[in-house]
Write an enzyme that holds these catalytic residues in place. Structure first.
Site, PDB file in Angstrom:
ATOM      1  N   LYS A  79       0.696  -1.093   0.078  1.00 30.28           N
ATOM      2  CA  LYS A  79      -0.110   0.060   0.125  1.00 30.28           C
ATOM      3  C   LYS A  79       0.778   1.332   0.015  1.00 30.28           C
ATOM      4  CE  LYS A  79      -3.571  -2.661   2.214  1.00 30.28           C
ATOM      5  NZ  LYS A  79      -4.508  -2.879   3.536  1.00 30.28           N
ATOM      6  N   GLN A 101      -4.657  -1.795   9.919  1.00 24.21           N
ATOM      7  CA  GLN A 101      -4.520  -3.284   9.044  1.00 24.21           C
ATOM      8  C   GLN A 101      -5.121  -4.407   9.977  1.00 24.21           C
ATOM      9  OE1 GLN A 101      -3.537  -3.476   6.024  1.00 24.21           O
ATOM     10  NE2 GLN A 101      -3.585  -5.686   5.948  1.00 24.21           N
ATOM     11  N   ASP A 158     -11.200   2.296   4.084  1.00 20.83           N
ATOM     12  CA  ASP A 158     -11.283   0.652   3.840  1.00 20.83           C
ATOM     13  C   ASP A 158     -12.705   0.513   3.761  1.00 20.83           C
ATOM     14  OD1 ASP A 158      -9.280  -0.860   4.060  1.00 20.83           O
ATOM     15  OD2 ASP A 158      -8.830  -0.875   6.260  1.00 20.83           O
TER      16      ASP A 158
HETATM   17  N1  L34 Z   1      -7.666  -2.938   7.466  1.00 22.07           N
HETATM   18  N2  L34 Z   1      -6.946  -5.018   7.061  1.00 22.07           N
HETATM   19  C1  L34 Z   1      -7.590  -3.655   6.682  1.00 22.07           C
HETATM   20  N3  L34 Z   1      -7.838  -3.624   5.418  1.00 22.07           N
HETATM   21  C2  L34 Z   1      -7.413  -4.495   4.072  1.00 22.07           C
HETATM   22  O1  L34 Z   1      -7.803  -4.303   2.954  1.00 22.07           O
HETATM   23  C3  L34 Z   1      -7.039  -5.614   4.680  1.00 22.07           C
HETATM   24  N4  L34 Z   1      -6.693  -6.461   3.727  1.00 22.07           N
HETATM   25  C4  L34 Z   1      -6.610  -7.869   3.957  1.00 22.07           C
HETATM   26  C5  L34 Z   1      -6.328  -8.105   5.296  1.00 22.07           C
HETATM   27  N5  L34 Z   1      -6.341  -7.178   6.249  1.00 22.07           N
HETATM   28  C6  L34 Z   1      -6.706  -5.955   5.951  1.00 22.07           C
HETATM   29  C7  L34 Z   1      -5.579  -6.345   2.799  1.00 22.07           C
HETATM   30  O2  L34 Z   1      -4.966  -5.343   2.794  1.00 22.07           O
HETATM   31  C8  L34 Z   1      -6.141  -8.679   2.940  1.00 22.07           C
HETATM   32  N6  L34 Z   1      -5.219  -7.597   2.134  1.00 22.07           N
HETATM   33  C9  L34 Z   1      -4.507  -7.912   1.239  1.00 22.07           C
HETATM   34  C10 L34 Z   1      -3.630  -6.681   0.599  1.00 22.07           C
HETATM   35  C11 L34 Z   1      -2.812  -6.789  -0.518  1.00 22.07           C
HETATM   36  C12 L34 Z   1      -2.556  -7.870  -0.989  1.00 22.07           C
HETATM   37  C13 L34 Z   1      -2.971  -9.238  -0.176  1.00 22.07           C
HETATM   38  C14 L34 Z   1      -4.118  -8.980   0.804  1.00 22.07           C
HETATM   39  C15 L34 Z   1      -1.258  -7.988  -2.060  1.00 22.07           C
HETATM   40  O3  L34 Z   1      -0.764  -7.151  -2.440  1.00 22.07           O
HETATM   41  N7  L34 Z   1      -0.957  -9.418  -2.491  1.00 22.07           N
HETATM   42  C16 L34 Z   1      -0.293  -9.595  -3.546  1.00 22.07           C
HETATM   43  C17 L34 Z   1       0.806 -10.589  -2.676  1.00 22.07           C
HETATM   44  C18 L34 Z   1       1.498  -9.978  -1.545  1.00 22.07           C
HETATM   45  C19 L34 Z   1       2.638 -10.860  -0.954  1.00 22.07           C
HETATM   46  O4  L34 Z   1       3.404 -11.527  -1.647  1.00 22.07           O
HETATM   47  O5  L34 Z   1       2.866 -11.135   0.494  1.00 22.07           O
HETATM   48  C20 L34 Z   1      -0.883 -10.626  -4.521  1.00 22.07           C
HETATM   49  O6  L34 Z   1      -0.293 -10.500  -5.567  1.00 22.07           O
HETATM   50  O7  L34 Z   1      -1.805 -11.134  -4.183  1.00 22.07           O
END
Ligand code: L34
Length: 293
Positions: free
Chosen positions: A52, A96, A119
């Site tokens: 983010k 988060q 969010d």
């Molecule tokens: N308050 N908590 C709050 N807001 C959110 O919107 C979230 N979420 C979920 C968990 N807790 C939260 C997220 O941000 C899940 N989540 C989230 C955000 C980004 C990614 C995955 C989950 C992401 O960037 N995923 C990448 C890989 C990341 C890695 O390698 O660790 C992807 O390509 O899927």
């Protein structure tokens, strides 16, 4: 099968926005500013929040990361939220999730000023979403609708089966897709841990959205020929062959399901990057006072 490339779509959006952010800056003399509170040292949360912060920099937003120890008291966290609520320079902020067990998540979400709740987790935004009023949409469901639109996947009149009923994904996406709106007008079935004959229900779906957090939960036999598969699951499993000793998988048995469906999102590189885009879009809307004055 066509791959829904969330990573590429997120990159497109970021490039497209750069100019808009510059225009906003020229007009207002400031840039959109997102803050994130990260409690503890959960590696997955650090990675997501890191994405983010990185994305903010890429589009020209300012971001502030506030890290708190895992033994922070609820009161200290609520104080920090109050500061952000009152900080005129912050357009929006997130806490988060998940939080350490001794902290009440509901209390935390209720403490966030709904006008800065980018969010979309506060009941005011959730309720407004359910009634089709202007609001911050929760980031992941928002990202999913952007992907469906980008790939011209029609939802009107389609049968969508959502697997999982969390407050963050399953419940809001089922409301969003059933609303009378573009990327809506679907007939939605929301399934969960108490659902009977879940495989039969999923196998009737035109669009499957899985957010249950169990690797390989969605198997080939559960997918109708030509269905659209959106995998929101993000599970870390052990893998000795990887440098980190683990890798990310979704809820879907990707290698088999991919041969049967018309569209599928990979994990990683599918919904995850679009969750980040949903959050940034909300932050931009907040800066421009598009939802609330
Ligand atoms: N308050 N908590 C709050 N807001 C959110 O919107 C979230 N979420 C979920 C968990 N807790 C939260 C997220 O941000 C899940 N989540 C989230 C955000 C980004 C990614 C995955 C989950 C992401 O960037 N995923 C990448 C890989 C990341 C890695 O390698 O660790 C992807 O390509 O899927």
């Amino acid at each position: 099968m066509k791959l829904i490339d969330g990573k590429a779509v997120a990159e497109e959006i970021k490039i497209h926005w750069k100019q808009e952010v510059i225009e906003y800056k020229n007009k207002s003399g400031r840039v959109p500013h997102l803050a994130a509170i990260l409690v503890g040292d959960n590696a997955a949360s650090e990675s997501y929040v890191g994405n983010k912060v990185k994305s903010c920099a890429q589009v020209g937003f300012q971001s502030t990361l506030i890290k708190m120890e895992s033994d922070v008291t609820e009161e200290e966290l609520l104080d920090e939220i109050e500061k952000l609520n009152n900080d005129q320079d912050i357009d929006g902020f997130i806490v988060q999730l998940p939080l350490p067990k001794h902290i009440d998540e509901v209390k935390v979400i209720l403490a966030i000023d709904y006008k800065k709740d980018v969010d979309g987790f506060h009941p005011v935004n959730f309720g407004r979403m359910a009634q089709g009023l202007p609001c911050y949409l929760p980031a992941t469901p928002y990202g999913i609708t952007l992907l469906l639109e980008r790939y011209n996947i029609e939802t009107s009149g389609k049968h969508v089966v959502v697997v999982g009923r969390s407050n963050i994904v399953g419940t809001p996406i089922s409301i969003l897709l059933s609303r009378k709106s573009p990327a809506g007008d679907a007939t939605v079935t929301l399934t969960h841990s108490r659902t009977k004959n879940i495989s039969i229900i999923v196998s009737r779906a035109d669009i499957v959205i899985s957010a249950i957090g169990i690797p390989n939960f969605i198997t080939e036999d559960m997918i109708k020929e030509g269905a659209v598969v959106i995998d929101v699951g993000i599970n870390r499993i052990e893998d000795e062959t990887m440098a980190k000793g683990s890798r990310l998988v979704g809820d879907v048995d990707f290698n088999r399901v991919k041969n049967k469906c018309s569209f599928i999102t990979p994990v990683p590189g599918g919904v995850g990057p679009m969750t980040v885009m949903g959050l940034l879009l909300n932050t931009f809307k907040s800066a421009k006072k598009e939802i609330y004055s």
